[in-house]
Design a protein around this motif. Structure first.
Motif, short mmCIF file in Angstrom:
data_model
loop_
_atom_site.label_atom_id
_atom_site.label_comp_id
_atom_site.label_asym_id
_atom_site.label_seq_id
_atom_site.Cartn_x
_atom_site.Cartn_y
_atom_site.Cartn_z
N MET A 1 0.84 -1.18 0.00
CA MET A 1 0.00 0.00 0.00
C MET A 1 0.88 1.24 0.00
O MET A 1 2.00 1.17 0.45
CB MET A 1 -0.99 -0.06 1.15
N TRP A 27 11.44 -6.65 -8.05
CA TRP A 27 11.20 -6.78 -6.62
C TRP A 27 11.98 -7.92 -5.98
O TRP A 27 12.18 -7.95 -4.77
CB TRP A 27 9.70 -7.00 -6.39
N ASP A 31 11.41 -9.10 -0.43
CA ASP A 31 10.39 -9.51 0.53
C ASP A 31 10.16 -11.01 0.53
O ASP A 31 9.27 -11.51 1.20
CB ASP A 31 9.08 -8.77 0.18
N GLY A 33 8.89 -12.71 -1.71
CA GLY A 33 7.69 -13.07 -2.46
C GLY A 33 7.52 -12.17 -3.66
O GLY A 33 8.37 -11.32 -3.95
N ASP A 34 6.41 -12.34 -4.36
CA ASP A 34 6.14 -11.51 -5.53
C ASP A 34 5.60 -10.15 -5.13
O ASP A 34 4.98 -9.99 -4.08
CB ASP A 34 5.11 -12.20 -6.43
N PHE A 35 5.81 -9.17 -5.99
CA PHE A 35 5.23 -7.85 -5.77
C PHE A 35 3.79 -7.80 -6.24
O PHE A 35 2.91 -7.27 -5.57
CB PHE A 35 6.04 -6.78 -6.51
N ALA A 36 3.55 -8.37 -7.41
CA ALA A 36 2.27 -8.16 -8.07
C ALA A 36 1.66 -9.45 -8.56
O ALA A 36 2.37 -10.45 -8.77
CB ALA A 36 2.45 -7.21 -9.26
N PHE A 55 3.59 3.80 -3.75
CA PHE A 55 3.94 2.62 -2.96
C PHE A 55 5.16 2.92 -2.10
O PHE A 55 6.16 3.44 -2.60
CB PHE A 55 4.22 1.42 -3.88
N ALA A 56 5.06 2.60 -0.84
CA ALA A 56 6.15 2.85 0.11
C ALA A 56 6.71 1.53 0.61
O ALA A 56 5.97 0.59 0.89
CB ALA A 56 5.65 3.68 1.28
N TRP A 57 8.02 1.48 0.72
CA TRP A 57 8.69 0.30 1.24
C TRP A 57 9.67 0.77 2.31
O TRP A 57 10.48 1.66 2.06
CB TRP A 57 9.41 -0.44 0.11
N GLN A 58 9.52 0.20 3.48
CA GLN A 58 10.32 0.60 4.63
C GLN A 58 10.24 2.11 4.84
O GLN A 58 11.25 2.80 5.03
CB GLN A 58 11.75 0.11 4.48
#
Lengths: 87, 248
Positions: A1, A27, A31, A33-36, A55-58
């Motif tokens: 998100m 990506w 993480d 896993g997959d992004f999308a 989209f924000a990461w960390q």
């Protein structure tokens, strides 16, 4: 998100799949896993989450990786779509 | 005197908490319990319920909601983006099915404006279709936000409706799903109409947090707590309402 979405016409599934795979390749390793993933909207168009702001990461906005604009060619970036009616 | 501690549950000697409901508390996803979460970069990969440990998960990064330490008027919450965020869990066997009665509770900040006319779902469980599912929703009617309870009857569904215009900002919403009728209340105020629906809720679908679980209706807002209980006596209902109000 929070995400925006890239919408490809119903006849451009291959483009949508290519964009999804490109996002997941960018990506990879972050993480585990997959992004999308790919899904249809109510009109049967192909929808892939946009890999880029907001989209924000960390806790930091994620800039769109180089080459993203070309991969999104043929798709429209939107804030929201109409999802299929509930079954 | 012997004091016994129940595994996975806090000691009940202090102030009233939902655990005082005993077996009537079927599930509680609590954003204030940090150990309930598996986070990745501030995003929620898993959120475990504090009763039976039902783990609501999301493996796709873009669809993970975000955890915030202070996004709920200074308290923790999980933020769903209204675009594609959702968490899915295996339905606990203790949840009501068929026409079994049960209540669905949520303490949320409902962020969608009336201009967004899409129906949005906080919590759902039951079968794999709307006709076999129970959902706690937000929807728009006549330009106002309403809370709703959508209950499948096997072939279609019925809605119980909260008081119009009150489902904005921080709210406690509860859907009281009975064997023949459903009612809904926001902050303890009963809704304008009930649903005369005999539930025919399935058992094969997942529990969904932040979506209908049937492919959309993504919630726009912040969730502090989601609970599922058996029908409560008036005293316990008042105590749970007061407990959640203390978090508003």
């Amino acid at each position: 998100m929070a995400n925006r979405l890239v919408v490809f016409p119903a006849g451009r599934r291959a483009s949508a799949l290519a964009y999804r795979d490109w996002c997941n390749a960018q990506w990879a390793g972050r993480d585990g896993g997959d992004f999308a993933y790919l899904r249809n909207d109510a009109a049967g168009r192909w929808v892939v989450p946009y890999l880029g702001p907001p989209f924000a990461w960390q806790a930091k906005l994620l800039a769109e990786p180089d080459g993203g604009a070309a991969m999104r060619d043929g798709g429209e970036t939107v804030d929201a779509v109409a999802w299929p009616a509930e079954a | 005197m012997t004091i016994r501690f129940l595994p996975g549950r806090p000691f009940l000697g202090g102030a009233w908490t939902p655990f005082r409901l005993g077996a009537a508390l079927l599930a509680w996803w609590d954003a204030e319990e940090q150990s309930s979460f598996t986070l990745a970069g501030g995003l929620v990969s898993a959120w475990r319920d504090r009763v039976g440990g039902a783990s609501a998960t999301q493996g796709t990064t873009a669809a993970k909601p975000a955890w915030s330490a202070a996004g709920f008027n200074g308290r923790p919450c999980v933020t769903f983006d209204a675009v594609d965020d959702e968490l899915l869990a295996t339905r606990p066997a203790s949840f009501p099915s068929g026409s079994g009665a049960g209540w669905m509770w949520a303490l949320v900040i409902q962020d969608a404006l009336p201009a967004d006319t899409a129906t949005r779902t906080i919590l759902g469980f039951g079968g794999t279709t709307t006709a076999t599912r129970r959902m706690l929703t937000r929807f728009v009617s006549a330009g106002a936000n309403y809370a709703g309870a959508r209950v499948g009857d096997g072939s279609s569904f019925g809605d119980a409706v909260g008081t119009g215009g009150t489902f904005d900002g921080r709210r406690i919403v509860v859907a009281k799903i009975g064997a023949a009728t459903t009612t809904l209340a926001v902050d303890g105020i009963p809704g304008t109409s009930g649903g005369s629906v005999v539930p025919a809720t399935g058992t094969t679908g997942s529990v969904s947090l932040g979506s209908s679980g049937t492919g959309g209706n993504f919630f726009n807002g912040r969730v502090n707590s989601v609970l599922v209980t058996a029908p409560l006596a008036a005293g316990d209902e008042a105590r749970l309402l007061a407990y959640l109000a203390g978090r508003k």
